[in-house]
Design an enzyme around this catalytic site. Sequence first.
Site, PDB file in Angstrom:
ATOM      1  N   ASP A  64      -5.465   7.921   1.905  1.00 25.13           N
ATOM      2  CA  ASP A  64      -4.926   8.939   0.993  1.00 25.13           C
ATOM      3  C   ASP A  64      -5.154   8.533  -0.459  1.00 25.13           C
ATOM      4  O   ASP A  64      -4.248   8.591  -1.285  1.00 25.13           O
ATOM      5  CB  ASP A  64      -3.438   9.164   1.267  1.00 25.13           C
ATOM      6  CG  ASP A  64      -2.919  10.487   0.668  1.00 25.13           C
ATOM      7  OD1 ASP A  64      -3.764  11.355   0.356  1.00 25.13           O
ATOM      8  OD2 ASP A  64      -1.696  10.631   0.513  1.00 25.13           O
ATOM      9  N   PRO A 122      -5.489  10.539  -7.342  1.00 20.80           N
ATOM     10  CA  PRO A 122      -4.897  10.124  -8.620  1.00 20.80           C
ATOM     11  C   PRO A 122      -3.385   9.957  -8.553  1.00 20.80           C
ATOM     12  O   PRO A 122      -2.816   9.145  -9.279  1.00 20.80           O
ATOM     13  CB  PRO A 122      -5.294  11.255  -9.581  1.00 20.80           C
ATOM     14  CG  PRO A 122      -6.547  11.817  -8.989  1.00 20.80           C
ATOM     15  CD  PRO A 122      -6.359  11.731  -7.499  1.00 20.80           C
ATOM     16  N   ASN A 181      -1.740   8.543  -6.254  1.00 26.39           N
ATOM     17  CA  ASN A 181      -1.436   7.234  -5.679  1.00 26.39           C
ATOM     18  C   ASN A 181      -2.019   6.089  -6.486  1.00 26.39           C
ATOM     19  O   ASN A 181      -2.164   4.977  -5.989  1.00 26.39           O
ATOM     20  CB  ASN A 181      -1.937   7.158  -4.234  1.00 26.39           C
ATOM     21  CG  ASN A 181      -1.011   7.891  -3.278  1.00 26.39           C
ATOM     22  OD1 ASN A 181       0.169   8.032  -3.563  1.00 26.39           O
ATOM     23  ND2 ASN A 181      -1.541   8.358  -2.167  1.00 26.39           N
ATOM     24  N   ASP A 236       1.030   2.813  -1.965  1.00 30.14           N
ATOM     25  CA  ASP A 236       1.155   3.417  -0.631  1.00 30.14           C
ATOM     26  C   ASP A 236       0.094   2.974   0.356  1.00 30.14           C
ATOM     27  O   ASP A 236      -0.289   3.740   1.238  1.00 30.14           O
ATOM     28  CB  ASP A 236       1.167   4.945  -0.721  1.00 30.14           C
ATOM     29  CG  ASP A 236       2.506   5.471  -1.215  1.00 30.14           C
ATOM     30  OD1 ASP A 236       2.617   6.682  -1.431  1.00 30.14           O
ATOM     31  OD2 ASP A 236       3.451   4.656  -1.386  1.00 30.14           O
TER      32      ASP A 236
END
Length: 786
Positions: free
Chosen positions: A112, A115, A117, A129
Amino acid sequence: MATVYLAEDLKHHRKVAIKVLREDLAASLGSTRFLREIEIAAQLQHPHILPLLDSGEANGFLFYVMPYISGQSLRERLTREGELPVHEAVRLIIEVVDALAHAHEHGVVHRDIKPDNVMLSGRHALVTDFGVAKAVSDATGRNQVTTVGVTLGTPTYMSPEQAAADPHIDHRSDIYAVGVMAYELLSGRPPFVGATPQQVLAAHVTEAPDPVTRRRPGISPALDAIIMRCLAKRPADRFQTAHELLSQLEPLATASTGSTPPATRPVAAAGVRRRVSWLPVVAVVAVIVVIGAAGYWHFGAGHGASPVTHAIAVLPFENATRDTASDYLADGMANDVRSGLMKLPQLTVKARTSSGAARGKSIHDAGALLHADVILQGTFRRTGDKITVTVDLVNVANEAALWSGRYVLPADGNFASAQDSITAGLSSALHLQSVTGGANAQARRGTNDPEAYNLYLKGQFFFSQRGSENLFSAIAYFRAAVARDPGFARGYAGWAMALSVLPNYSQAAGDTAQAVADRMARRALAIDSSLAEGHLALANALGGELRPQEAEVEFAAALARDPASAIGHEWCGDNYAVLGRLDDGLREGRLAVNLDPLSAVAAADYSYALFVAGQFVESRRLARRALMLDPGYSAAYQYLGSAFAFERQPDSAEAMYDHFFHTDADSLGPQARAFYVWRFALDGQWPEAERQLATMQRVMTGGSRDVDLAIANIALGHKTAALDALERMVHARSFFAASFTLGCDPVFSILKSEPRFIALVKDAGQRICPGLINWPIPARPGAGKS
């Protein structure tokens, strides 16, 4: 997926972010598998990965805890500013890819990347994450699409295989997402948009994106080609590893237009201080891909190396015996064959550490990784009272066998003749003139006593592993070897080498180890004055005794006899830096890294040399590589922090000092505590800095290093206390006085004009380097001259 709370960690008095998964999602997942996957992600330690501090379950709620970053996300910046300057976008993407390379090596795929994260701490990117999407997908048995209304991944950044719900997602999906994010950073919008998520997913699978240059004409063709390759529909058509992508991006960071030719490669990564040498081979096995695609650092010609016909790597011999007690024999035989090959003309032999990192690789991969033309691999099998050694010399280009040998030996015999036979066979196969063989083969090994040689091999095996326990074992075996054969020069040299590095791992060893190392090295040379190991051990001991001018003579003698010694060039470079000859020190550091490109320590020493020379950007790059080669190499964070500090980037420096303090091997190391004082002084938090200094003084023992007290006091402007500590260290002729280039290290530059400092630097056999340093710590309000 979650609600994020700002909280206070009551134990450590710091702000943290707690993510609590949605209640319906947590109920569907079950905690056991989710927390197990989160635990895997928590092992990641990297300067551009936001670490996972904790996770758990409370009253049915699943949560995980991360540091609180007061900055903004990359998404927030994009929303506010739109497209970014090219050089800044490239730098941020490099940092994200650097983080992914580390995660992929440890089997963690993000799934995933977007931007949202990526947090911005100062000027730098922190990816958040890691492992969360994997934890959710594995816990639910779903790889993608939706579970209880949650889409695992974000349609705008999903790879075609994610969009198609392919159950076999791998790390190349992250590379696609990087391409999407890079496209957005440079053009202000992602490659595919649509009215619904389904339209976006369909575009990822079926439509070709417009070239970035069509949306932003100023982008260089090289950068455009890199991004478009990331966006290839088939995973096999993208960059195959994050390291391969990194090797193409890094050269573009050197120019604001992103137009630097790809052949212009920057120096890359590493960091720890003088003479803390040779990490265990196993520490780099998991990260050998780090530099493989990048092709290793060639720092240009002119270092005295002659043209070579062949580059050969001797891989560690496989111990096919179930009994691991025979490992030292397999390792020792491979190392002695490697040493024998170093004497052959027109042959470049890859160093032990780097060759060890290719263990278990295919011939093709090992050759590419080590830049070797030929590979020697061997199998060692012990059966009853016999040992069988089988070796094969293989051409990397076509994997054809050039030569093979099989030797059956008595288990209690001397293996010298077999090792000489192997070397002779190799030289014949490569059409080179052998310098081994003949009636004096065993004598050249240093002993005719099979058991003494056996004990020596055991000592070498433990010496290569480092760590205090292993070094004490090595010393015991070397002592036993010379007890059996008092004329065994190599045994005395091995003993001296182990003693000379012991204080780095055991402060209890103190300076006594250096004096004994000096005696053992001189005894080795009295028996055999041509022994390179003897000169090298004596040189290192002399340096530790604050006698750098005498050490210089012995380093020259060692390298004249063994010019391919990576550890010799590394230590010689340290000694030149102590003498204030920074250009010579940098030259030797480059040579050490070239000779052993997968050694985190060789690169680390070079990082420190670059820092001392004021080349902070290059020092940081090498420190990052050190962390890639060995994620547990905590002192690399100190190099990063110090480089950032003297570049006047206090936010980044503080983050790295935090990492250093919290990841140091024992979390209480005096050096980590010293730079933790710097962390607060840089921010002007004087009461907290004083509190940390007081804690440091309280927990330090009598064997602790005065140099660290000096470093901490310097941060607070306590010059008198700093000078007192340094004088105690130098007057005691402490080994640790030789661990820093006192007169040139920027950390001590605020003392340069102090007469006491000038005198103690001279007393340590060092010199003051000219030039002024831009002192990074703000002036303390109300403080006069200390």
